[in-house]
Design a protein around this motif. Structure first.
Motif, mmCIF file in Angstrom:
data_model
loop_
_atom_site.group_PDB
_atom_site.id
_atom_site.type_symbol
_atom_site.label_atom_id
_atom_site.label_comp_id
_atom_site.label_asym_id
_atom_site.label_seq_id
_atom_site.Cartn_x
_atom_site.Cartn_y
_atom_site.Cartn_z
ATOM 1 N N LEU B 401 -9.999 61.133 43.503
ATOM 2 C CA LEU B 401 -10.174 59.950 44.166
ATOM 3 C C LEU B 401 -9.293 58.804 44.143
ATOM 4 N N ARG B 402 -8.745 58.717 43.198
ATOM 5 C CA ARG B 402 -7.817 58.146 43.380
ATOM 6 C C ARG B 402 -6.788 58.126 44.314
ATOM 7 N N LYS B 403 -6.085 59.618 44.423
ATOM 8 C CA LYS B 403 -4.734 59.621 45.393
ATOM 9 C C LYS B 403 -5.752 59.556 46.851
ATOM 10 N N ARG B 404 -6.640 59.926 46.776
ATOM 11 C CA ARG B 404 -6.942 59.760 48.168
ATOM 12 C C ARG B 404 -7.061 57.881 48.711
ATOM 13 N N CYS B 405 -7.316 56.677 47.859
ATOM 14 C CA CYS B 405 -7.339 55.552 47.815
ATOM 15 C C CYS B 405 -5.922 55.102 48.241
ATOM 16 N N LYS B 406 -5.001 55.749 47.482
ATOM 17 C CA LYS B 406 -3.519 55.580 47.488
ATOM 18 C C LYS B 406 -2.870 56.102 48.169
ATOM 19 N N GLU B 407 -3.592 56.924 49.688
ATOM 20 C CA GLU B 407 -3.261 57.455 50.936
ATOM 21 C C GLU B 407 -3.753 56.413 51.686
ATOM 22 N N LEU B 408 -4.929 56.026 52.028
ATOM 23 C CA LEU B 408 -5.460 55.274 52.819
ATOM 24 C C LEU B 408 -3.990 54.155 52.195
ATOM 25 N N ARG B 409 -4.783 52.916 51.362
ATOM 26 C CA ARG B 409 -3.686 52.260 50.881
ATOM 27 C C ARG B 409 -2.342 51.841 51.261
ATOM 28 N N TYR B 410 -1.179 53.388 51.266
ATOM 29 C CA TYR B 410 0.098 53.742 51.484
ATOM 30 C C TYR B 410 0.210 53.293 53.384
ATOM 31 N N LEU B 411 -1.066 53.683 54.145
ATOM 32 C CA LEU B 411 -1.029 53.212 55.868
ATOM 33 C C LEU B 411 -1.675 51.606 56.232
ATOM 34 N N VAL B 412 -2.298 51.598 55.351
ATOM 35 C CA VAL B 412 -2.374 50.328 55.505
ATOM 36 C C VAL B 412 -1.509 49.701 55.823
ATOM 37 N N GLU B 413 -0.844 49.685 54.546
ATOM 38 C CA GLU B 413 0.506 48.830 54.062
ATOM 39 C C GLU B 413 2.022 48.977 55.117
ATOM 40 N N MET B 414 1.843 50.463 55.574
ATOM 41 C CA MET B 414 2.671 51.346 55.865
ATOM 42 C C MET B 414 2.879 50.603 57.290
ATOM 43 N N PHE B 415 2.084 50.592 57.645
ATOM 44 C CA PHE B 415 1.591 50.457 59.372
ATOM 45 C C PHE B 415 1.198 47.767 59.055
ATOM 46 N N GLY B 416 1.349 47.928 58.379
ATOM 47 C CA GLY B 416 0.571 46.505 58.658
ATOM 48 C C GLY B 416 1.557 45.539 59.394
ATOM 49 N N SER B 417 2.296 45.902 60.176
ATOM 50 C CA SER B 417 2.565 45.261 61.196
ATOM 51 C C SER B 417 1.767 45.877 62.703
ATOM 52 N N LEU B 418 1.299 46.287 62.561
ATOM 53 C CA LEU B 418 -0.120 46.407 63.647
ATOM 54 C C LEU B 418 -0.938 45.823 63.523
ATOM 55 N N HIS B 419 -1.359 45.051 62.659
ATOM 56 C CA HIS B 419 -2.896 44.379 62.614
ATOM 57 C C HIS B 419 -2.881 43.093 62.003
ATOM 58 N N ASP B 420 -3.829 43.008 61.611
ATOM 59 C CA ASP B 420 -4.387 41.100 61.728
ATOM 60 C C ASP B 420 -4.011 41.513 60.461
ATOM 61 N N PRO B 421 -3.143 40.302 59.993
ATOM 62 C CA PRO B 421 -2.965 39.777 59.057
ATOM 63 C C PRO B 421 -4.212 39.570 57.612
ATOM 64 N N ALA B 422 -4.466 38.540 58.322
ATOM 65 C CA ALA B 422 -6.123 38.347 58.116
ATOM 66 C C ALA B 422 -6.623 39.208 57.260
ATOM 67 N N VAL B 423 -7.154 40.408 58.191
ATOM 68 C CA VAL B 423 -7.913 41.042 57.643
ATOM 69 C C VAL B 423 -7.454 42.159 57.190
ATOM 70 N N ARG B 424 -6.478 42.612 57.309
ATOM 71 C CA ARG B 424 -5.169 43.072 56.160
ATOM 72 C C ARG B 424 -5.437 43.162 54.846
ATOM 73 N N TRP B 425 -5.432 41.609 55.333
ATOM 74 C CA TRP B 425 -5.481 41.419 53.615
ATOM 75 C C TRP B 425 -6.550 41.008 52.546
ATOM 76 N N GLN B 426 -8.124 41.052 53.239
ATOM 77 C CA GLN B 426 -8.836 41.281 52.752
ATOM 78 C C GLN B 426 -9.337 42.939 52.565
ATOM 79 N N ALA B 427 -8.097 43.793 53.709
ATOM 80 C CA ALA B 427 -9.005 44.967 52.933
ATOM 81 C C ALA B 427 -8.555 45.592 52.337
#
Lengths: 252, 515
Positions: B401-427
């Motif tokens: 599960l930890r590995k799956r979480c890391k994958e999700l986190r990297y994606l959220v951070e990697m594509f961070g410029s596409l998202h609302d910063p406030a929503v991304r920060w909370q997520a």
């Protein structure tokens, strides 16, 4: 913070010269020094080239320490500030009389400066008054310049008796011979006998020297314009003795 | 603070009379020369915190001064003789204990301090006098020859300081000075001026993996190529510090960039067989860094472990520390060999060349569509893996599960410029809470297993006195307690992540294309 006051009931005995030179030497040693020129004649202010003027005068000063903070001037020397004289200081007795606990007023006013200064010198006007009583209550060490005569010794005894009668805080007294004339047998005799007999008389003495009179021409402490003179050496010895007596810790 | 750019300083002579003052004869205390060295971490932690740390060396002594945003001195430390000053780069434990070190510790952390600029400075002073010949202001004129990061001469800097109680006079003088042609108010500190003269700007090191600015409608293939290129910048910029072993963060940041890259390669957005060809190389690079990093983590955590000892004492663990440090030195040599190897060189040049050749793919879609799809899928995988975990699940399930979480986190951070910063920060915050719990569980598990291996190695080397083994046993017990505690927190953390508010935020992140 230690408070050192140069005090004598008589005028013209070297109080201001001592306050200015000792203040300069303390600052040169690295202490953060404030000299308060309490004498309305403003001689100490003159010697530091600072106008003897305080906004709101003595009234504002006696009312609160905020006015003191705004009135302080930097001298030309590192670590040495001056709270100038003002001609309205001639009324300080009256103003103190209107204040609560007048004899403690100076100590109260200086309290907030504790974090800013290591040493405060009070250069007092020649008198016995409510102001001088307030100075005596505030001071940790009274530096009393004496002309080496029998009458001066009597004055010192009167002062010592007066201070001994204080309740609570009592300043230490350190008298020193000032304007000593080595050509006068009486001066030499008194200056030799008294320090040996009394612990409240300094071994160091300040002779009558033209370099001290030159201070008012140069408008500077002796150490600034004649650092290798006899006068500079004598004040350095007196400062070392006063520093020891006041138990001043080495500067940070 | 004023910058004198064009005007000759001779014009200063006329300034004082204009302000009703005059200059004193001579240069005041005379001209002084000194060397100024500004220090910061590789990722500019002090600069970003509004702090400036400077070492001034001259007259056989050196001093370190820390100043705040407005130039106010916060702490200072004298080092005399100057030869006793730390050899930079240096970690904080190389500084004398005291207020300066205490102020730096929370900002600098485990990073080392390195010189970011060096200058030779010549300072002259002019004193402004009033009609009583009293000094009312001092004008400092500093000429800086920059020696690092590049040789340059900075414009002279003027510093006007009022003597206490004479601010009005100093203000008049300041106004007269700024009226001179070529004298302008300085925008920054002396460090800013030194860096600007050498064509540099502070805070500009791509030291950490971070979101690359992306246009939503950019083709997925070229967008991923730009992400990979930026990540390889991070890898390369950290290689030097990792090899020189300046501090442990170089290796950590290098590893994070490798992990982001490996995660990105799995997205299938780059053309041809690039992912197939380079995935093994990045796995090799990741594996190369693992032993040294694991030992770094152990050594960084050792003070806290030592503090947790109840029966044993710190001295008992000294042989263990020695064993860890020797093992780490061996691991670091292997790491250095790998980072200096021809294989790494081929990886770097080949990867760069291939990324430069990436072109938009037909039917490749946009980067926003790619991000939506992959974030949504990664979130589903986290939820699925998490829901399978029961009180009797083995540790491997939590690791998965930890590995799956890391994958999700990297994606959220990697594509961070596409998202609302406030929503991304909370997520990210909610995901991080779950990751912290899983990380604590997994790290305690691994370290507990490793301490057994270390004990066996030390016994074999005859370097394990009985008190050391007993203290190591205490640490193992402490790790087991930490693991149990983390496990007990898991259900609540996962429930928070899988709850409606958190999932609504992730759903928003997975709909960038339609935003």
């Amino acid at each position: 913070m230690k408070i050192l006051a140069t005090y004598n009931i008589k005028g013209g005995v070297g109080k201001t010269a001592a306050a200015v030179n000792l203040g300069y030497l303390a600052a040169a040693d690295g202490y953060r020094v404030l000299l308060w020129d309490l004498d309305p004649q403003g001689a100490a202010s003159y010697l530091f080239r600072i106008k003897p003027r305080v906004k709101g005068g003595g009234k504002a000063i006696i009312r609160g320490s905020k006015a003191i903070d705004g009135a302080i001037k930097g001298t030309d020397y590192d670590n040495l500030d001056l709270l100038p004289a003002d001609f309205t200081y001639r009324n300080l007795d009256l103003l103190l009389g209107e204040a609560k606990r007048p004899t403690r007023r100076l100590a109260t006013l200086l309290g907030p400066l504790k974090s800013e200064y290591d040493v405060v010198f009070l250069d007092c006007p020649p008198s016995i008054s409510l102001l001088s009583e307030s100075v005596l209550h505030a001071a940790d060490l009274l530096l009393v310049p004496l002309i080496p005569t029998t009458l001066s010794v009597r004055t010192l005894d009167q002062l010592t008796d007066f201070v001994t009668g204080f309740n609570g805080h009592r300043p230490q007294v350190l008298a020193f011979f000032s304007m000593m004339d080595r050509r006068k047998r009486l001066h030499l005799q008194v200056a030799s006998d008294l320090p040996a007999a009394r612990s409240d008389v300094a071994v160091s003495a300040i002779p009558a020297l033209s370099v001290i009179e030159q201070m008012s021409v140069q408008r500077a402490p002796i150490g600034a314009f004649a650092p290798r003179s006899v006068g500079a050496r004598c004040y350095r010895e007196l400062w070392l003795e006063a520093r020891r007596r006041a138990a001043l810790k080495p500067p940070a | 603070m004023l910058d004198e750019a064009g005007a000759g300083l001779d014009e200063l002579a006329a300034v004082a009379p204009g302000a009703g003052l005059r200059w004193a004869d001579g240069d005041g205390d005379g001209a002084r020369s000194c060397r100024r060295t500004w220090l910061d971490t590789f990722d500019w932690r002090l600069y970003r915190a509004g702090l400036t740390l400077e070492q001034v060396t001259g007259d056989g002594a050196a001093g370190l001064t820390l100043t705040g945003r407005d130039g106010e001195e916060l702490a200072a430390e004298q080092i005399s003789p100057a030869g006793q000053s730390p050899r930079w780069p240096a970690k904080l434990d190389g500084l004398p204990a005291g207020p300066l070190r205490e102020l730096l510790e929370p900002v600098v952390g485990v990073r080392a301090l390195s010189p970011v600029a060096r200058v030779t400075s010549r300072l002259t002073q002019r004193r402004a006098l009033n009609s009583d010949a009293k000094i009312v202001a001092r004008l400092g004129i500093e000429r800086m020859s920059v020696t690092s990061p590049a040789r340059a001469v900075a414009p002279p800097r003027l510093t006007l300081a009022a003597v206490r109680g004479y601010q009005a006079e100093a203000d008049r003088l300041g106004a007269a000075l700024t009226a001179l042609s070529g004298v302008t108010p300085a925008n920054g500190t002396a460090l800013d001026a030194a860096l600007a003269a050498s064509g540099q700007r502070p805070g500009r090191t791509p030291g950490k993996a971070s979101a690359v600015p992306l246009a939503r409608d950019a083709p997925a293939a070229t967008a991923m190529a730009s992400i990979f290129a930026a990540l390889f910048d991070v890898i390369e910029v950290n290689v030097g510090g990792a090899v020189r072993d300046i501090d442990s963060e170089f290796l950590h940041d290098l590893r994070v960039a490798v992990r982001w890259t490996r995660s990105g390669l799995k997205l299938g957005a780059i053309p041809g067989d690039l992912a197939v060809r380079f995935a093994p190389e990045f796995r090799w690079l990741g594996d190369l860094t693992t032993p040294a990093r694991d030992l770094d983590v152990y050594l960084l955590g050792l003070p806290a472990m030592t503090a947790s000892l109840e029966a044993g004492c710190a001295a008992d663990l000294e042989p263990f520390r020695g064993h860890l440090e020797r093992s780490r030195a061996t691991a670091h040599r292997a790491l250095t060999r790998g980072l200096r190897s021809a294989r790494f060189g081929r990886l770097a040049s080949g990867w760069r060349a291939e990324l430069a050749a990436v072109r938009p793919q037909r039917k490749g879609g946009t980067v926003a569509q790619l991000a939506d799809d992959r974030i949504g899928a990664a979130n589903s995988r986290v939820l699925k893996a998490g829901r399978r975990i029961t009180p009797s699940s083995p540790p491997e399930r939590l690791h998965e599960l930890r590995k799956r979480c890391k994958e999700l986190r990297y994606l959220v951070e990697m594509f961070g410029s596409l998202h609302d910063p406030a929503v991304r920060w909370q997520a990210e915050r909610e995901l991080k809470s779950l990751q912290d719990c899983l990380g604590e569980f997994q790290d305690a598990q691994v370290q507990r297993e490793e301490i057994g291996v270390f004990a066996a190695q030390m016994l074999a080397e005859r370097s394990a006195p009985a008190p050391t083994l007993l203290a190591m046993g205490e640490i193992a017990a402490c790790l087991a307690r930490r693991q149990r505690q983390a496990r007990s927190q898991f259900d609540a953390r996962f429930a928070g992540f899988a709850g409606a508010p958190s999932q609504a935020r992730l759903a928003a992140l997975a709909s960038a294309a339609s935003a």
